[in-house]
Design a protein around this motif. Structure first.
Motif, PDB file in Angstrom:
ATOM      1  N   HIS A   6      42.014  47.482  48.309  1.00  0.00           N
ATOM      2  CA  HIS A   6      40.793  46.679  48.282  1.00  0.00           C
ATOM      3  C   HIS A   6      39.588  47.614  48.309  1.00  0.00           C
ATOM      4  O   HIS A   6      39.352  48.335  49.289  1.00  0.00           O
ATOM      5  CB  HIS A   6      40.740  45.737  49.484  1.00  0.00           C
ATOM      6  CG  HIS A   6      41.801  44.678  49.459  1.00  0.00           C
ATOM      7  ND1 HIS A   6      41.531  43.347  49.215  1.00  0.00           N
ATOM      8  CD2 HIS A   6      43.151  44.752  49.629  1.00  0.00           C
ATOM      9  CE1 HIS A   6      42.649  42.641  49.250  1.00  0.00           C
ATOM     10  NE2 HIS A   6      43.647  43.484  49.507  1.00  0.00           N
ATOM     11  N   TYR A   7      38.847  47.615  47.207  1.00  0.00           N
ATOM     12  CA  TYR A   7      37.611  48.393  47.122  1.00  0.00           C
ATOM     13  C   TYR A   7      36.746  47.778  46.039  1.00  0.00           C
ATOM     14  O   TYR A   7      37.219  47.029  45.192  1.00  0.00           O
ATOM     15  CB  TYR A   7      37.889  49.878  46.827  1.00  0.00           C
ATOM     16  CG  TYR A   7      36.677  50.748  47.105  1.00  0.00           C
ATOM     17  CD1 TYR A   7      36.205  50.902  48.406  1.00  0.00           C
ATOM     18  CD2 TYR A   7      35.993  51.377  46.082  1.00  0.00           C
ATOM     19  CE1 TYR A   7      35.089  51.664  48.680  1.00  0.00           C
ATOM     20  CE2 TYR A   7      34.877  52.155  46.342  1.00  0.00           C
ATOM     21  CZ  TYR A   7      34.425  52.288  47.641  1.00  0.00           C
ATOM     22  OH  TYR A   7      33.311  53.030  47.905  1.00  0.00           O
ATOM     23  N   TRP A   8      35.459  48.130  46.052  1.00  0.00           N
ATOM     24  CA  TRP A   8      34.514  47.553  45.106  1.00  0.00           C
ATOM     25  C   TRP A   8      34.867  47.925  43.668  1.00  0.00           C
ATOM     26  O   TRP A   8      35.232  49.066  43.383  1.00  0.00           O
ATOM     27  CB  TRP A   8      33.091  48.022  45.421  1.00  0.00           C
ATOM     28  CG  TRP A   8      32.678  47.753  46.828  1.00  0.00           C
ATOM     29  CD1 TRP A   8      32.501  48.668  47.823  1.00  0.00           C
ATOM     30  CD2 TRP A   8      32.404  46.474  47.410  1.00  0.00           C
ATOM     31  NE1 TRP A   8      32.139  48.042  48.987  1.00  0.00           N
ATOM     32  CE2 TRP A   8      32.073  46.693  48.770  1.00  0.00           C
ATOM     33  CE3 TRP A   8      32.410  45.166  46.917  1.00  0.00           C
ATOM     34  CZ2 TRP A   8      31.732  45.656  49.638  1.00  0.00           C
ATOM     35  CZ3 TRP A   8      32.079  44.127  47.778  1.00  0.00           C
ATOM     36  CH2 TRP A   8      31.750  44.378  49.113  1.00  0.00           C
ATOM     37  N   TYR A  41      42.591  37.337  42.772  1.00  0.00           N
ATOM     38  CA  TYR A  41      42.101  38.702  42.966  1.00  0.00           C
ATOM     39  C   TYR A  41      40.595  38.749  42.707  1.00  0.00           C
ATOM     40  O   TYR A  41      39.889  37.791  42.969  1.00  0.00           O
ATOM     41  CB  TYR A  41      42.867  39.668  42.055  1.00  0.00           C
ATOM     42  CG  TYR A  41      44.348  39.722  42.356  1.00  0.00           C
ATOM     43  CD1 TYR A  41      44.810  40.231  43.563  1.00  0.00           C
ATOM     44  CD2 TYR A  41      45.284  39.236  41.436  1.00  0.00           C
ATOM     45  CE1 TYR A  41      46.170  40.285  43.848  1.00  0.00           C
ATOM     46  CE2 TYR A  41      46.654  39.282  41.720  1.00  0.00           C
ATOM     47  CZ  TYR A  41      47.084  39.806  42.919  1.00  0.00           C
ATOM     48  OH  TYR A  41      48.421  39.850  43.209  1.00  0.00           O
ATOM     49  N   GLY A  42      40.112  39.874  42.204  1.00  0.00           N
ATOM     50  CA  GLY A  42      38.676  40.030  42.006  1.00  0.00           C
ATOM     51  C   GLY A  42      37.966  40.287  43.332  1.00  0.00           C
ATOM     52  O   GLY A  42      38.596  40.314  44.404  1.00  0.00           O
ATOM     53  N   THR A  43      36.666  40.461  43.248  1.00  0.00           N
ATOM     54  CA  THR A  43      35.881  40.707  44.463  1.00  0.00           C
ATOM     55  C   THR A  43      36.028  39.549  45.445  1.00  0.00           C
ATOM     56  O   THR A  43      36.051  39.757  46.667  1.00  0.00           O
ATOM     57  CB  THR A  43      34.403  40.917  44.104  1.00  0.00           C
ATOM     58  OG1 THR A  43      34.290  42.033  43.196  1.00  0.00           O
ATOM     59  CG2 THR A  43      33.573  41.208  45.342  1.00  0.00           C
ATOM     60  N   MET A  47      36.899  39.729  49.397  1.00  0.00           N
ATOM     61  CA  MET A  47      35.986  39.185  50.403  1.00  0.00           C
ATOM     62  C   MET A  47      36.654  38.116  51.263  1.00  0.00           C
ATOM     63  O   MET A  47      36.259  37.925  52.410  1.00  0.00           O
ATOM     64  CB  MET A  47      34.743  38.622  49.724  1.00  0.00           C
ATOM     65  CG  MET A  47      33.890  39.664  49.002  1.00  0.00           C
ATOM     66  SD  MET A  47      33.446  41.090  50.033  1.00  0.00           S
ATOM     67  CE  MET A  47      32.421  40.297  51.274  1.00  0.00           C
ATOM     68  N   ARG A  48      37.652  37.455  50.723  1.00  0.00           N
ATOM     69  CA  ARG A  48      38.370  36.461  51.536  1.00  0.00           C
ATOM     70  C   ARG A  48      39.022  37.129  52.745  1.00  0.00           C
ATOM     71  O   ARG A  48      39.093  36.544  53.832  1.00  0.00           O
ATOM     72  CB  ARG A  48      39.415  35.734  50.691  1.00  0.00           C
ATOM     73  CG  ARG A  48      38.890  34.551  49.920  1.00  0.00           C
ATOM     74  CD  ARG A  48      40.010  33.655  49.437  1.00  0.00           C
ATOM     75  NE  ARG A  48      40.865  34.327  48.474  1.00  0.00           N
ATOM     76  CZ  ARG A  48      40.638  34.344  47.168  1.00  0.00           C
ATOM     77  NH1 ARG A  48      39.567  33.740  46.675  1.00  0.00           N
ATOM     78  NH2 ARG A  48      41.468  34.959  46.354  1.00  0.00           N
ATOM     79  N   VAL A  49      39.525  38.339  52.532  1.00  0.00           N
ATOM     80  CA  VAL A  49      40.137  39.064  53.649  1.00  0.00           C
ATOM     81  C   VAL A  49      39.052  39.510  54.635  1.00  0.00           C
ATOM     82  O   VAL A  49      39.174  39.333  55.851  1.00  0.00           O
ATOM     83  CB  VAL A  49      40.923  40.282  53.146  1.00  0.00           C
ATOM     84  CG1 VAL A  49      41.514  41.062  54.324  1.00  0.00           C
ATOM     85  CG2 VAL A  49      42.029  39.843  52.191  1.00  0.00           C
ATOM     86  N   LEU A  50      37.973  40.097  54.107  1.00  0.00           N
ATOM     87  CA  LEU A  50      36.909  40.607  54.976  1.00  0.00           C
ATOM     88  C   LEU A  50      36.268  39.498  55.798  1.00  0.00           C
ATOM     89  O   LEU A  50      35.881  39.713  56.949  1.00  0.00           O
ATOM     90  CB  LEU A  50      35.832  41.303  54.135  1.00  0.00           C
ATOM     91  CG  LEU A  50      36.211  42.658  53.531  1.00  0.00           C
ATOM     92  CD1 LEU A  50      35.096  43.143  52.611  1.00  0.00           C
ATOM     93  CD2 LEU A  50      36.475  43.692  54.615  1.00  0.00           C
TER      94      LEU A  50
END
Length: 244
Positions: A6-8, A41-43, A47-50
């Motif tokens: 997971h990264y930008w 997936y995707g950003t 973000m769902r995890v963060l």
């Protein structure tokens, strides 16, 4: 299951240190933010995890790695976890902590690279702090690069197994990370780096040796490798570069 990184999307950044290890090992992984949102997936997927209110042990920020239900945050921590699994860590368990210490030192260096173009505040644009960036970069190139690179040069010289790798007698994730910071410096400061090979021959040799590794060479030439750009950590602003 494939690892999930997971990264930008759109920049190498800190995530690249993890990508290099996974690519060198030929390991299957999903670069989550670059995946299709329709598939989860995707950003948005990252973000769902963060932003989860139910997931235990949520990370503060990317990069983080998911291996099944386990979430491992921070580059050095991720590589400490992945190294033995990918055969990119010393066999000697004690030396694994030495490798971890070297990776943490690389993390310190990366933070200083970032501060060359954002010396005042991360929430300001580079254009809002250009004067301060020029002062910070001059100090970085004249004082900090020599301090870090001389240390890495000495680590290589004093490796009892020879100066072909940073630690032990086989390539580790630390060598891959040295490749990345040298590659990034060449992109960001091409004028200042003209004499780098002569000043730090052992460190330069590590960079060149890693680039010759078949899977790294294939990765660098592929579209999986995001090009350096002015949204990442290593940025090329001509006004910040200076002659060596």
């Amino acid at each position: 299951m494939a690892y999930e990184l997971h990264y930008w999307d759109g920049l190498q950044g800190r995530g690249e240190f993890v990508r290099l290890a996974l690519e060198d090992a030929g390991e299957r992984y999903m670069d989550v933010a670059r995946g299709k949102p329709k598939a989860g997936y995707g950003t948005e997927g990252m973000m769902r995890v963060l932003n989860s209110t139910t997931e235990p042990h949520i990370p503060f920020a990317p990069p983080f790695l998911k291996d099944g239900e386990l979430i491992v945050p921070h580059v050095a921590n991720i590589l400490l976890y992945l190294g033995p699994k990918l055969n990119l860590a010393p066999k000697d368990e004690d030396l694994r902590y030495v490798a971890h210490g070297l990776q943490l030192t690389i993390a310190d260096f990366v933070a200083e690279v970032h501060d060359t173009h954002h010396p005042l505040a991360t929430d300001l644009y580079y254009e809002d702090q250009k004067d301060a960036a020029k002062i910070r970069t001059q100090s970085f190139l004249e004082k900090r690069v020599p301090k870090f690179m001389s240390y890495f040069e000495r680590v290589l010289k004093q490796n009892p197994h020879g100066d072909k790798q940073m630690i032990g007698d086989t390539t580790t994730y630390v060598d891959l990370s040295i490749f990345q910071i040298v590659d990034g410096l060449h992109y960001a400061f091409p004028r200042a780096m003209k004499k780098f090979g002569a000043q730090y021959p052992r460190v330069a040799a590590i960079h060149d040796a890693v680039l010759k590794r078949p899977k790294i060479a294939a990765y660098v030439d592929s579209d999986r490798r995001i090009p350096f750009n002015e949204s990442g950590i290593f940025r090329h602003y001509p006004e910040l570069d200076q002659d060596a």
